[in-house]
Scaffold this motif. Structure first.
Motif, PDB file in Angstrom:
ATOM      1  N   HIS A 186      50.954  42.150  42.802  1.00  0.00           N
ATOM      2  CA  HIS A 186      51.804  42.399  43.979  1.00  0.00           C
ATOM      3  C   HIS A 186      52.688  43.620  43.745  1.00  0.00           C
ATOM      4  O   HIS A 186      52.919  44.413  44.658  1.00  0.00           O
ATOM      5  N   PHE A 187      53.186  43.757  42.521  1.00  0.00           N
ATOM      6  CA  PHE A 187      54.025  44.903  42.162  1.00  0.00           C
ATOM      7  C   PHE A 187      53.227  46.202  42.266  1.00  0.00           C
ATOM      8  O   PHE A 187      53.710  47.191  42.823  1.00  0.00           O
ATOM      9  N   ILE A 188      52.015  46.192  41.738  1.00  0.00           N
ATOM     10  CA  ILE A 188      51.174  47.394  41.772  1.00  0.00           C
ATOM     11  C   ILE A 188      50.897  47.819  43.214  1.00  0.00           C
ATOM     12  O   ILE A 188      50.854  49.016  43.521  1.00  0.00           O
ATOM     13  N   ASP A 189      50.732  46.852  44.103  1.00  0.00           N
ATOM     14  CA  ASP A 189      50.436  47.143  45.514  1.00  0.00           C
ATOM     15  C   ASP A 189      51.685  47.274  46.385  1.00  0.00           C
ATOM     16  O   ASP A 189      51.577  47.497  47.597  1.00  0.00           O
ATOM     17  N   ALA A 190      52.866  47.166  45.815  1.00  0.00           N
ATOM     18  CA  ALA A 190      54.102  47.058  46.593  1.00  0.00           C
ATOM     19  C   ALA A 190      54.358  48.226  47.537  1.00  0.00           C
ATOM     20  O   ALA A 190      54.986  48.052  48.577  1.00  0.00           O
ATOM     21  N   LYS A 191      53.896  49.417  47.196  1.00  0.00           N
ATOM     22  CA  LYS A 191      54.207  50.580  48.034  1.00  0.00           C
ATOM     23  C   LYS A 191      53.020  51.085  48.847  1.00  0.00           C
ATOM     24  O   LYS A 191      53.090  52.135  49.472  1.00  0.00           O
ATOM     25  N   LEU A 192      51.942  50.312  48.884  1.00  0.00           N
ATOM     26  CA  LEU A 192      50.746  50.769  49.598  1.00  0.00           C
ATOM     27  C   LEU A 192      50.965  50.951  51.094  1.00  0.00           C
ATOM     28  O   LEU A 192      50.349  51.824  51.702  1.00  0.00           O
ATOM     29  N   ASP A 193      51.835  50.138  51.694  1.00  0.00           N
ATOM     30  CA  ASP A 193      52.041  50.250  53.142  1.00  0.00           C
ATOM     31  C   ASP A 193      52.893  51.454  53.525  1.00  0.00           C
ATOM     32  O   ASP A 193      53.010  51.788  54.698  1.00  0.00           O
ATOM     33  N   GLY A 194      53.499  52.100  52.535  1.00  0.00           N
ATOM     34  CA  GLY A 194      54.311  53.290  52.807  1.00  0.00           C
ATOM     35  C   GLY A 194      55.659  52.986  53.430  1.00  0.00           C
ATOM     36  O   GLY A 194      56.391  53.908  53.801  1.00  0.00           O
ATOM     37  N   LYS A 195      56.011  51.716  53.547  1.00  0.00           N
ATOM     38  CA  LYS A 195      57.266  51.328  54.194  1.00  0.00           C
ATOM     39  C   LYS A 195      58.264  50.702  53.230  1.00  0.00           C
ATOM     40  O   LYS A 195      59.459  50.930  53.342  1.00  0.00           O
ATOM     41  N   LYS A 196      57.781  49.892  52.306  1.00  0.00           N
ATOM     42  CA  LYS A 196      58.677  49.175  51.395  1.00  0.00           C
ATOM     43  C   LYS A 196      59.008  50.024  50.175  1.00  0.00           C
ATOM     44  O   LYS A 196      58.241  50.894  49.764  1.00  0.00           O
ATOM     45  N   PHE A 197      60.151  49.728  49.627  1.00  0.00           N
ATOM     46  CA  PHE A 197      60.601  50.293  48.348  1.00  0.00           C
ATOM     47  C   PHE A 197      60.675  51.824  48.363  1.00  0.00           C
ATOM     48  O   PHE A 197      60.297  52.477  47.394  1.00  0.00           O
ATOM     49  N   GLN A 198      61.168  52.368  49.457  1.00  0.00           N
ATOM     50  CA  GLN A 198      61.297  53.816  49.568  1.00  0.00           C
ATOM     51  C   GLN A 198      62.373  54.379  48.650  1.00  0.00           C
ATOM     52  O   GLN A 198      62.389  55.576  48.382  1.00  0.00           O
ATOM     53  N   ASN A 199      63.263  53.524  48.166  1.00  0.00           N
ATOM     54  CA  ASN A 199      64.327  53.969  47.265  1.00  0.00           C
ATOM     55  C   ASN A 199      64.028  53.613  45.815  1.00  0.00           C
ATOM     56  O   ASN A 199      64.925  53.573  44.991  1.00  0.00           O
ATOM     57  N   PHE A 200      62.748  53.371  45.539  1.00  0.00           N
ATOM     58  CA  PHE A 200      62.313  53.010  44.195  1.00  0.00           C
ATOM     59  C   PHE A 200      61.156  53.887  43.739  1.00  0.00           C
ATOM     60  O   PHE A 200      60.247  54.172  44.517  1.00  0.00           O
ATOM     61  N   ASN A 201      61.189  54.268  42.480  1.00  0.00           N
ATOM     62  CA  ASN A 201      59.996  54.686  41.760  1.00  0.00           C
ATOM     63  C   ASN A 201      59.593  53.448  40.967  1.00  0.00           C
ATOM     64  O   ASN A 201      60.433  52.815  40.336  1.00  0.00           O
ATOM     65  N   LEU A 202      58.326  53.090  41.028  1.00  0.00           N
ATOM     66  CA  LEU A 202      57.849  51.899  40.341  1.00  0.00           C
ATOM     67  C   LEU A 202      57.001  52.290  39.142  1.00  0.00           C
ATOM     68  O   LEU A 202      56.210  53.234  39.223  1.00  0.00           O
ATOM     69  N   SER A 203      57.162  51.550  38.056  1.00  0.00           N
ATOM     70  CA  SER A 203      56.350  51.771  36.859  1.00  0.00           C
ATOM     71  C   SER A 203      55.980  50.438  36.229  1.00  0.00           C
ATOM     72  O   SER A 203      56.782  49.510  36.197  1.00  0.00           O
ATOM     73  N   VAL A 204      54.760  50.391  35.721  1.00  0.00           N
ATOM     74  CA  VAL A 204      54.272  49.222  34.998  1.00  0.00           C
ATOM     75  C   VAL A 204      54.471  49.482  33.511  1.00  0.00           C
ATOM     76  O   VAL A 204      54.060  50.526  32.997  1.00  0.00           O
ATOM     77  N   ALA A 205      55.115  48.538  32.833  1.00  0.00           N
ATOM     78  CA  ALA A 205      55.278  48.639  31.382  1.00  0.00           C
ATOM     79  C   ALA A 205      54.014  48.079  30.729  1.00  0.00           C
ATOM     80  O   ALA A 205      53.727  46.890  30.843  1.00  0.00           O
ATOM     81  N   VAL A 206      53.247  48.958  30.107  1.00  0.00           N
ATOM     82  CA  VAL A 206      52.013  48.543  29.438  1.00  0.00           C
ATOM     83  C   VAL A 206      52.206  48.568  27.926  1.00  0.00           C
ATOM     84  O   VAL A 206      52.944  49.382  27.398  1.00  0.00           O
ATOM     85  N   THR A 207      51.532  47.648  27.267  1.00  0.00           N
ATOM     86  CA  THR A 207      51.607  47.541  25.808  1.00  0.00           C
ATOM     87  C   THR A 207      50.369  48.167  25.174  1.00  0.00           C
ATOM     88  O   THR A 207      49.355  48.393  25.842  1.00  0.00           O
ATOM     89  N   ASP A 208      50.461  48.409  23.876  1.00  0.00           N
ATOM     90  CA  ASP A 208      49.297  48.894  23.139  1.00  0.00           C
ATOM     91  C   ASP A 208      48.158  47.881  23.230  1.00  0.00           C
ATOM     92  O   ASP A 208      46.994  48.256  23.392  1.00  0.00           O
ATOM     93  N   GLU A 209      48.492  46.603  23.132  1.00  0.00           N
ATOM     94  CA  GLU A 209      47.484  45.549  23.223  1.00  0.00           C
ATOM     95  C   GLU A 209      46.749  45.613  24.571  1.00  0.00           C
ATOM     96  O   GLU A 209      45.529  45.496  24.624  1.00  0.00           O
ATOM     97  N   PHE A 210      47.495  45.801  25.649  1.00  0.00           N
ATOM     98  CA  PHE A 210      46.882  45.906  26.972  1.00  0.00           C
ATOM     99  C   PHE A 210      45.925  47.094  27.015  1.00  0.00           C
ATOM    100  O   PHE A 210      44.799  46.978  27.516  1.00  0.00           O
TER     101      PHE A 210
END
Length: 167
Positions: free
Chosen positions: A84-108
């Protein structure tokens, strides 16, 4: 992961934005959407529901009287709400005041290379809450970033490895 903690952070955010600063948050400690909340016998809205409150606050409070408040939102790749987080900005309307980033690990990242599944972990209970294919999740991140610029990626193990002030 409490109402008091979340809204204390929101108050601090408003004050930082009022002074012209930006803010960044890891929403990874918040329990996933649908999780039980014992104190109210209800269910949690999850990280994205609280991010909406932060986003609205940033929009309503002019940053330094010049522009809306800017936020960075981070969610660990192991969080059950990650898709849901990864898709959060797909509609172009939500979270306009956010840059979103996924924290990935070496294991991932190793699981991405091997095209293997990885565990989703409930941050409240620390229990496995499901599995996803790492390569598919990574490709979703890349495709969405190509479409609208979000999410970005934070290599959290590398950041922690080279952190000059780990304590």
């Amino acid at each position: 992961d409490t109402m008091e903690g979340i809204f204390d952070a929101l108050k601090t955010t408003a004050l930082v934005h009022k002074g012209g600063g930006g803010t960044g948050f890891s929403f990874g400690r918040l329990r996933p959407s649908g999780a039980r909340v014992g104190s109210t016998d209800g269910v949690a809205g999850g990280p994205l529901s609280f991010m909406e409150i932060f986003d609205t606050t940033g929009r309503e409070l002019m940053q330094g009287g010049v522009r809306v408040g800017a936020n960075m939102g981070i969610l660990p790749v192991h969080h059950p709400d990650i898709l849901h987080f990864i898709d959060a900005k797909l509609d172009g309307k939500k979270f306009q005041n956010f840059n979103l980033s996924v924290a990935v690990t070496d294991e991932f990242m190793e699981k991405v290379k091997a095209n293997e599944n990885y565990n989703l972990i409930n941050p409240k209970t620390k229990e496995v809450a499901g599995q996803l294919n790492a390569k598919e999740v990574f490709e979703k991140m890349v495709n969405n970033a190509w479409k609208n610029g979000d999410p970005g990626i934070i290599f959290i193990d590398e950041m922690n490895k080279y952190n000059p002030t780990p304590h």
